[in-house]
Write a protein that holds these residues in place. Structure first.
Motif, PDB file in Angstrom:
ATOM      1  N   GLU A 472     -24.048  -5.840  -4.493  1.00 58.07           N
ATOM      2  CA  GLU A 472     -24.168  -4.615  -3.712  1.00 58.07           C
ATOM      3  C   GLU A 472     -25.614  -4.221  -3.478  1.00 58.07           C
ATOM      4  N   ARG A 473     -26.464  -4.471  -4.455  1.00 63.79           N
ATOM      5  CA  ARG A 473     -27.869  -4.092  -4.324  1.00 63.79           C
ATOM      6  C   ARG A 473     -28.694  -5.135  -3.587  1.00 63.79           C
ATOM      7  N   LEU A 474     -28.166  -6.333  -3.451  1.00 62.49           N
ATOM      8  CA  LEU A 474     -28.927  -7.386  -2.764  1.00 62.49           C
ATOM      9  C   LEU A 474     -29.150  -7.028  -1.300  1.00 62.49           C
ATOM     10  N   GLY A 475     -28.119  -6.491  -0.639  1.00 65.11           N
ATOM     11  CA  GLY A 475     -28.255  -6.137   0.771  1.00 65.11           C
ATOM     12  C   GLY A 475     -29.312  -5.071   1.020  1.00 65.11           C
ATOM     13  N   HIS A 735     -37.470  -1.464  -7.875  1.00 62.62           N
ATOM     14  CA  HIS A 735     -36.835  -0.159  -7.680  1.00 62.62           C
ATOM     15  C   HIS A 735     -35.392  -0.303  -7.202  1.00 62.62           C
ATOM     16  N   PHE A 736     -35.183  -1.075  -6.172  1.00 59.48           N
ATOM     17  CA  PHE A 736     -33.866  -1.144  -5.543  1.00 59.48           C
ATOM     18  C   PHE A 736     -32.892  -2.050  -6.285  1.00 59.48           C
ATOM     19  N   LEU A 737     -33.387  -3.070  -6.968  1.00 55.76           N
ATOM     20  CA  LEU A 737     -32.495  -4.060  -7.570  1.00 55.76           C
ATOM     21  C   LEU A 737     -32.518  -4.031  -9.094  1.00 55.76           C
ATOM     22  N   VAL A 738     -33.683  -4.254  -9.692  1.00 53.25           N
ATOM     23  CA  VAL A 738     -33.743  -4.439 -11.146  1.00 53.25           C
ATOM     24  C   VAL A 738     -33.514  -3.121 -11.876  1.00 53.25           C
TER      25      VAL A 738
END
Length: 798
Positions: A472-475, A735-738
């Protein structure tokens, strides 16, 4: 109670053999060792009193035979018709016919060891119940051999020796070393192996066979009395049946009577006859085995204590199956496993996990490696202008000026060229996002524990839940990384402090050293060029104050971006300067220091047929090519001696073989004087761009300077954007993924999996683990029962 010791050991041995733990507890037993055809099997048959072992030429015993002799009470008239029988451990059947027992031993040997006379260490367990035997446990091993015979394996000696040593090296084994009396005792392989594991001879019994086959006048009295090779348990002599007795089917009773008569009547053995013979050997073995068991009981109890502790610890690692029926306990267990999984995931990223590998990078260290080494190296390898040749830059400059000539390098050309270069950073940025995503998935799969491995479905669901969160966070992460590139390309900030200004780049390009071509002086001409003479133009240029672009002066005092007249002052048939190459990006001066424009671009020396009239150019000459619209009819230009003239940019090269007229007005002014109508359809062919790879497509000095200037500006601005992207992309990924995944992983696990209706399915254990726990529990129970039984044994010596 002493008579039950052997039965007790036999029962423990059977129990542990069924559980697959026969090697864990060293049981007291008698191990029969001897050379091939030394009479081992005959000794065992005499002790049992039955003929039940396989016979034949060569090696016959190819698997260890664990023989347990169990004494049964005297037959009761009301009892069944049979009073003795045999029973194998691998088959639930009673054998009353000893011939069937022999066949079963042969078949079981063939089943495991094969038909090629090979050996196997997997034992055959046989119990014989009879009122005529004493309680004994013997292990018959394959006979020692020297060389392979027939189809035996080449390493048969090593295989048998390894198997024998494995059994006799156990401290709780009593070695029964069988040696033939008609062979020198110094050549006994059995005694040699026994001494290697029992140097003091404390647990070795010597058995001499074939005493009746010794040479006349010789005897083994010194050996039997212990004067040749002393053993603590002594030597015992026996006389077995000969092959002729076996062929004539002489009974065991008659054979034992003949043995006793031999010792009574022999002159050398009559005094020790009561200490020799098969019956005495059986009684001695029974007593030795019971005493040995009694001596080893304390060690066996200590060993059982250790085994019970290990089994209990292993059983505890499998968990207790009793809690699976309680919903509350199930929920608490799942919640604890979830928290442990989430904690291990975050700890692996942060580098605070306890069992961190010291052999390779793992967890968050690999993410740092991706940011610093992989992504940084990928950006550093991008050349900002490697995919731009001079022809592309020249075309972009011309396209950006439209129909008007430019005094300066157009800024729109810079924007047009630098934006695609910025797009080159998009691919490594998106790949960096993918690499970090893949690394997080690996970290997720490596987060496990011994307790979590008990529940493969729960483990799989935890991994799937975290993987779904990462997907979900990859996009959004990839979209944001892509938007960072688009943001950089959306606005070209030429006021950036680190950006080299256009004037500075121009000054750098103008002051860069360049070799001055040797140009022949052109004869002075008073003919007007574009309405003004060359001398007047030279005077004008020398009288005016030299002003450079943006206030920066060039070396010759002229503007870096020359006027239109600079470009039009090229002779119609001038050859390209030797130092001006289309593929070169090195800046060159646009004009000579004091020569006029026409002189600085004079034709090459040695080019015949050059006329001053060819230097005349109009605005159409500049627009459509340096050679103009073609020579005027009646001109004295001799094209046959002019040499290979360059094909100018904007010329029609589709019909280059014919040396015809060129230019828009070629239809009206041709060499043959024909007046053809002006064809507007040929306009596209006339202004068709010429590839830089074709000969004659040369770049002018002015264009070369403009190209060099654009290159330096692109490299400067691209370096600024690259540094910015190298800094922003890792921050965006963190920030967005890890960081987002680390903060939300526990909440996601609880929200997705902590549901009472899923508890039974999630806590479904692995079938192999359930079977292993059952086996360990049964083994632990057997250890406890054996320890209890051994504790009740009377330890008084006999």
């Amino acid at each position: 109670m002493d008579s039950d010791l052997i039965k007790l050991v036999n029962r423990l041995q059977d129990t542990f053999s069924n559980l697959g733990a026969g090697g864990e507890l060293d049981m007291p037993q008698l191990v029969v060792v001897g050379s091939q055809s030394s009479g081992k099997s005959s000794v065992l048959e005499n002790i049992v009193g039955r003929d039940f072992l396989p016979r034949g030429q060569g090696i016959v015993t190819r698997r260890p035979l664990v023989l347990q002799l169990i004494h049964t009470p005297s037959p009761d008239p009301a009892a069944p018709t049979y009073t003795e029988w045999g029973q194998f451990l691998h088959i639930d059947k009673r054998f009353t016919d000893y011939n069937e027992i022999r066949k079963e031993i042969e078949q079981e040997t063939f089943r495991v060891a094969g038909q090629n006379k090979g050996v196997s260490k997997l034992p055959i367990s046989l119990k014989i119940y009879s009122p005529d035997v004493l309680d004994l446990t013997l292990v018959d091993l394959p006979g020692l051999t020297k060389i392979p015979v027939g189809d035996q394996p080449s390493d048969i000696e090593r295989q048998i020796r390894t198997l024998v040593v494995e059994y006799i090296s156990k401290p709780n084994s009593v070695i029964l070393a069988v040696s033939p009396a008609n062979v020198d005792l110094a050549n006994s392989d059995a005694l040699k192996l026994a001494r290697s594991v029992d140097p003091q001879g404390r647990r070795t019994i010597g058995v001499l066979t074939k005493l009746d086959l010794m040479d006349a006048g010789t005897n083994a009295l010194d050996i039997l009395t212990g004067r040749v090779y002393p053993l603590k348990l002594g030597f015992i002599g026996v006389v077995n049946r000969s092959q002729q007795d076996i062929n004539s089917e002489k009974s065991m009773g008659d054979a034992l009577d003949s043995e006793a008569e031999f010792f009574r009547n022999h002159a050398a053995y009559r005094n020790i006859a009561h200490k020799n013979g098969t019956k005495y050997l059986a009684r001695t073995l029974n007593q030795v085995l019971m005493n040995h068991i009694r001596d080893k009981l304390p060690d066996m109890k200590a060993r059982l204590n250790t085994l019970m502790g290990q089994a209990q610890q292993e059983l505890n690692s499998f968990g207790d199956a009793a809690i699976y029926g309680d919903k509350n306990q199930q929920g608490a267990l799942i919640l604890r496993l979830m928290n442990k999984f989430a904690h291990d995931f975050v700890a692996s990223i942060e580098g605070t996990k306890v069992d961190i590998s010291t052999k390779e990078l793992s967890g968050g260290a690999r993410i740092y490696y991706i940011f610093n080494d992989v992504f940084g190296h990928a950006l550093a390898c991008i050349d900002s202008t490697s995919n731009l040749d001079n022809q592309d830059i020249r075309t972009a400059i011309r396209n950006s000026t439209g129909p008007r000539p430019s005094l300066f390098v157009p800024e729109s050309a810079f924007d047009l060229l630098v934006k695609p270069q910025i797009k080159l950073l998009e691919s490594p940025s998106l790949r960096c996002v993918e690499l970090v995503y893949e690394e997080l998935v690996k970290i997720c799969h490596n987060c496990t524990s011994t307790e979590l491995e008990r529940f493969p479905r729960l483990h799989a669901q935890l991994i799937e839940c975290v993987s779904e969160l990462l997907r979900e966070r990859l996009g959004p992460t990839s979209e944001y990384a892509q938007s960072l590139i688009e943001i950089q390309a959306a606005y070209i900030n030429t006021n950036h402090p680190a950006f080299i200004s256009g004037s500075a780049a121009a000054a750098q390009a103008a002051t860069s050293p360049a070799p001055k071509p040797a140009q022949p002086l052109r004869p002075q001409s008073n003919e007007p060029i574009n309405g003004a003479s060359a001398l007047e133009d030279e005077d004008e240029s020398s009288a005016e104050e030299p002003v450079g672009v943006n206030g920066v002066l060039s070396r010759d005092g002229r503007s870096v971006s020359s006027t239109v007249h600079d470009r039009t002052r090229v002779t119609g048939s001038a050859a390209p300067l030797p130092t001006a190459k289309a593929s070169s990006s090195k800046p060159h001066p646009a004009h000579g220091p004091r020569h006029s424009s026409a002189q600085s671009q004079a034709p090459q020396a040695g080019a015949p047929g050059t006329s001053p009239h060819s230097a005349r150019e109009t605005f159409l000459n500049y627009f459509f090519g340096q050679n103009g619209p073609g020579p005027i009819a009646g001109s004295t230009v001799d094209r046959s001696h002019a040499g290979p003239a360059p094909v100018p940019t904007g010329r029609d090269v589709s019909n280059a073989e014919t040396a015809g007229p060129t230019g828009l007005m070629a239809g009206k002014r041709t060499l043959d004087g024909n007046n053809a109508a002006f064809d507007m359809k040929s306009l596209g062919k006339h202004i068709e761009a010429v590839s830089s790879s074709e000969p004659g497509s040369q770049i002018t000095l002015r264009e070369e300077m403009e190209t060099s200037l654009i290159r330096s500006l692109i490299a400067s601005y691209f370096s600024i954007v690259r540094q910015s992207i190298q800094d922003l992309i890792p921050k965006a990924i963190m920030h967005f993924l890890v960081n987002y995944t680390s903060q939300q992983v526990q909440n996601r696990l609880v929200a997705s999996l902590y549901k009472p209706e899923l508890f039974p399915d999630l806590l479904n254990e692995d079938e192999a683990l359930v079977a292993e726990r059952t086996r360990v529990k049964a083994l632990l129970d057997a250890y406890k029962e054996a320890f209890k039984t051994l504790s009740e044994v009377n330890l008084k010596p006999v």
